[in-house]
Design an enzyme around this catalytic site. Sequence first.
Site, short mmCIF file in Angstrom:
data_model
loop_
_atom_site.label_atom_id
_atom_site.label_comp_id
_atom_site.label_asym_id
_atom_site.label_seq_id
_atom_site.Cartn_x
_atom_site.Cartn_y
_atom_site.Cartn_z
N LYS A 92 2.27 -3.84 6.80
CA LYS A 92 2.68 -3.85 5.38
C LYS A 92 4.20 -3.66 5.28
O LYS A 92 4.88 -4.34 4.49
CB LYS A 92 1.96 -2.75 4.60
CG LYS A 92 0.48 -2.99 4.43
CD LYS A 92 0.20 -4.20 3.54
CE LYS A 92 -1.27 -4.49 3.38
NZ LYS A 92 -1.57 -5.81 2.81
N SER A 105 0.84 -1.20 0.00
CA SER A 105 0.00 0.00 0.00
C SER A 105 0.87 1.24 0.00
O SER A 105 1.98 1.25 0.56
CB SER A 105 -0.85 -0.02 1.26
OG SER A 105 -1.45 1.23 1.48
N TYR A 138 -1.69 -0.98 10.96
CA TYR A 138 -1.94 -1.58 9.64
C TYR A 138 -0.75 -1.31 8.71
O TYR A 138 -0.21 -2.23 8.08
CB TYR A 138 -3.24 -1.01 9.03
CG TYR A 138 -3.36 -1.26 7.54
CD1 TYR A 138 -3.62 -2.53 7.05
CD2 TYR A 138 -3.19 -0.22 6.62
CE1 TYR A 138 -3.71 -2.76 5.68
CE2 TYR A 138 -3.29 -0.43 5.26
CZ TYR A 138 -3.54 -1.71 4.79
OH TYR A 138 -3.63 -1.93 3.44
P1 NAD Z 1 -10.77 -7.32 1.13
O1 NAD Z 1 -11.02 -7.31 2.59
O2 NAD Z 1 -11.93 -7.13 0.22
O3 NAD Z 1 -10.04 -8.69 0.72
C1 NAD Z 1 -9.16 -9.37 1.57
C2 NAD Z 1 -9.59 -10.82 1.60
O4 NAD Z 1 -8.70 -11.54 2.43
C3 NAD Z 1 -10.99 -11.02 2.14
O5 NAD Z 1 -11.73 -11.80 1.22
C4 NAD Z 1 -10.77 -11.74 3.46
O6 NAD Z 1 -11.84 -12.63 3.76
C5 NAD Z 1 -9.46 -12.45 3.22
N1 NAD Z 1 -8.68 -12.74 4.42
C6 NAD Z 1 -8.34 -11.89 5.42
N2 NAD Z 1 -7.59 -12.52 6.33
C7 NAD Z 1 -7.43 -13.79 5.89
C8 NAD Z 1 -6.77 -14.93 6.40
N3 NAD Z 1 -6.13 -14.90 7.58
N4 NAD Z 1 -6.81 -16.08 5.69
C9 NAD Z 1 -7.48 -16.14 4.52
N5 NAD Z 1 -8.14 -15.10 3.99
C10 NAD Z 1 -8.11 -13.93 4.67
O7 NAD Z 1 -9.64 -6.23 0.85
P2 NAD Z 1 -9.07 -5.69 -0.54
O8 NAD Z 1 -9.45 -4.27 -0.64
O9 NAD Z 1 -9.39 -6.62 -1.63
O10 NAD Z 1 -7.53 -5.72 -0.21
C11 NAD Z 1 -6.69 -6.78 -0.63
C12 NAD Z 1 -5.27 -6.49 -0.16
O11 NAD Z 1 -4.85 -5.25 -0.72
C13 NAD Z 1 -5.13 -6.36 1.34
O12 NAD Z 1 -3.91 -6.98 1.73
C14 NAD Z 1 -5.06 -4.87 1.57
O13 NAD Z 1 -4.33 -4.54 2.72
C15 NAD Z 1 -4.35 -4.41 0.31
N6 NAD Z 1 -4.64 -3.00 -0.03
C16 NAD Z 1 -5.94 -2.62 -0.23
C17 NAD Z 1 -6.22 -1.29 -0.52
C18 NAD Z 1 -7.63 -0.83 -0.75
O14 NAD Z 1 -7.88 0.37 -0.76
N7 NAD Z 1 -8.61 -1.71 -0.95
C19 NAD Z 1 -5.18 -0.36 -0.62
C20 NAD Z 1 -3.88 -0.80 -0.42
C21 NAD Z 1 -3.61 -2.13 -0.13
C1 UD1 Z 2 -7.01 4.92 3.72
C2 UD1 Z 2 -6.01 4.49 4.75
C3 UD1 Z 2 -4.86 3.78 4.05
C4 UD1 Z 2 -5.39 2.60 3.26
C5 UD1 Z 2 -6.44 3.11 2.28
C6 UD1 Z 2 -7.09 1.99 1.52
C7 UD1 Z 2 -6.17 6.12 6.59
C8 UD1 Z 2 -5.49 7.23 7.31
N1 UD1 Z 2 -5.53 5.65 5.50
O1 UD1 Z 2 -6.39 5.81 2.81
O2 UD1 Z 2 -3.94 3.31 5.01
O3 UD1 Z 2 -4.33 1.98 2.53
O4 UD1 Z 2 -7.48 3.80 3.01
O5 UD1 Z 2 -7.84 1.17 2.37
O6 UD1 Z 2 -7.22 5.65 6.98
N2 UD1 Z 2 -12.73 11.06 3.29
C9 UD1 Z 2 -13.75 11.91 3.64
N3 UD1 Z 2 -14.89 11.37 4.17
C10 UD1 Z 2 -15.05 10.02 4.35
C11 UD1 Z 2 -14.00 9.15 3.97
C12 UD1 Z 2 -12.85 9.70 3.45
O7 UD1 Z 2 -13.65 13.13 3.50
O8 UD1 Z 2 -16.10 9.59 4.85
C13 UD1 Z 2 -11.51 11.64 2.69
C14 UD1 Z 2 -10.24 11.36 3.48
O9 UD1 Z 2 -10.05 12.34 4.46
C15 UD1 Z 2 -9.20 11.40 2.36
C16 UD1 Z 2 -9.95 10.86 1.14
O10 UD1 Z 2 -11.34 11.03 1.43
O11 UD1 Z 2 -8.82 12.73 2.09
C17 UD1 Z 2 -9.68 9.38 0.87
O12 UD1 Z 2 -9.95 8.65 2.06
P1 UD1 Z 2 -9.93 7.04 2.09
O13 UD1 Z 2 -10.78 6.52 1.00
O14 UD1 Z 2 -10.24 6.62 3.50
O15 UD1 Z 2 -8.44 6.67 1.72
P2 UD1 Z 2 -7.04 7.14 2.38
O16 UD1 Z 2 -7.26 7.95 3.59
O17 UD1 Z 2 -6.21 7.73 1.31
#
Ligand code: NAD
Ligand code: UD1
Length: 338
Positions: A152, A124, A148
């Site tokens: 990572k 991330s 969190y």
């Molecule tokens: P998500 O929660 O939709 O998917 C994660 C999946 O992992 C889920 O289906 C959950 O059931 C499964 N899981 C969790 N713990 C587990 C375990 N111990 N064993 C087996 N399965 C398990 O989340 P996502 O948004 O698809 O994210 C996927 C990955 O990407 C995560 O590692 C997350 O940290 C990373 N990531 C996501 C974002 C985002 O904004 N969505 C941003 C940066 C990084």
């Molecule tokens: C957040 C997490 C980041 C994670 C990412 C994806 C924090 C501080 N960071 O990023 O670690 O990898 O999500 O899961 O939580 N916002 C609003 N109102 C809302 C929600 C969000 O104004 O109800 C704003 C936030 O202040 C930010 C932007 O929208 O400026 C994006 O927010 P968000 O979608 O939560 O992502 P990040 O904060 O970038």
Amino acid sequence: MNILLTGGTGYIGSHVATALISAGHQVVCFDNLANSDAAVIDRLAAITGTAVPLVVGDIRDGDALRGAMADHDVEAVIHFAGLKAVGESVAEPMKYYDNNVRGTLSLVQAMADCGVKTMVFSSSATVYGQPQYLPLDENHPTAATNPYGRTKLMIEEMLADIAASDPEWRIATLRYFNPVGAHDSGLIGENPNGIPNNLMPFISRVAAGRLNELSVFGSDYDTPDGTGVRDYIHVVDLADGHVAALDAIVQAAPGLSTWNLGTGQGYSVLDMVRAFERVNGVRIPYRLAPRRDGDVASCYASPERAAQELGWTAQRDLDAMCASSWSFERTLAMRNTG
Ligand code: NAD
Ligand code: UD1
């Protein structure tokens, strides 16, 4: 290739599954369903015309992983499984270290036992901490601002040590910026439990009338309109980036590589609200609220390294992100009422 997707029924994993199948790979999902629904498997079959096996298991269970890898002749793993709620990680850090860090250690141990040494890892942009300069390139110093993010970073460091210890490992660390949007079919997308923490699912639920109004966290940042700026990337583009990264590590010399997956373009919270309203013909009531703890003013990627080394750049614009998010939200509403 035969590819195991840990967390494969989750938001990003399910989109990557469709992209891998389109590219000619076979996938098997391994998920404990902690934050996803087994019904995703049926939707993947409907989208791809291919049955996708699901192994319900936990990555902390090495035997279950070894069994899945042997049963499906797995050659590579894409590792999405993890917990990702920042606030929860502050309240329950042990849960995060156990699931994310211990879980990844269990996974790499099982992979080594099975002779599977090709891996793509979901990292991330949170590993960049407070930006010291923008856009963020992969050489920007890393830091964690919450548990969190620290999981990572710890996993990234663990993977670097593993790659350094054994020249057979091929590892890609992908640092995602802000994935949003959904597959064109409207069948898969992001559907968080409870009240969403992230902006785009919150906006979708306000548009659908499931939530009353958006709180815009902070309107006095040093940004063009005072609200936070982020690099939103369409999840289908993000998925294509995984296919490109897997191809690259399979073809290149072994070792560990790190790539940002972002667009390089920043949009503010109010940009997102206005785009969503315009594209979908809906109203998003909002109010300006105090800053959220831990937020930064601006965060966006330099996507140059991925462009040069993977030949990958994001193709879909903000309108496509907003349209597909809304289309998925409406599919959910129909599913819930029908
Ligand atoms: P998500 O929660 O939709 O998917 C994660 C999946 O992992 C889920 O289906 C959950 O059931 C499964 N899981 C969790 N713990 C587990 C375990 N111990 N064993 C087996 N399965 C398990 O989340 P996502 O948004 O698809 O994210 C996927 C990955 O990407 C995560 O590692 C997350 O940290 C990373 N990531 C996501 C974002 C985002 O904004 N969505 C941003 C940066 C990084
Ligand atoms: C957040 C997490 C980041 C994670 C990412 C994806 C924090 C501080 N960071 O990023 O670690 O990898 O999500 O899961 O939580 N916002 C609003 N109102 C809302 C929600 C969000 O104004 O109800 C704003 C936030 O202040 C930010 C932007 O929208 O400026 C994006 O927010 P968000 O979608 O939560 O992502 P990040 O904060 O970038």
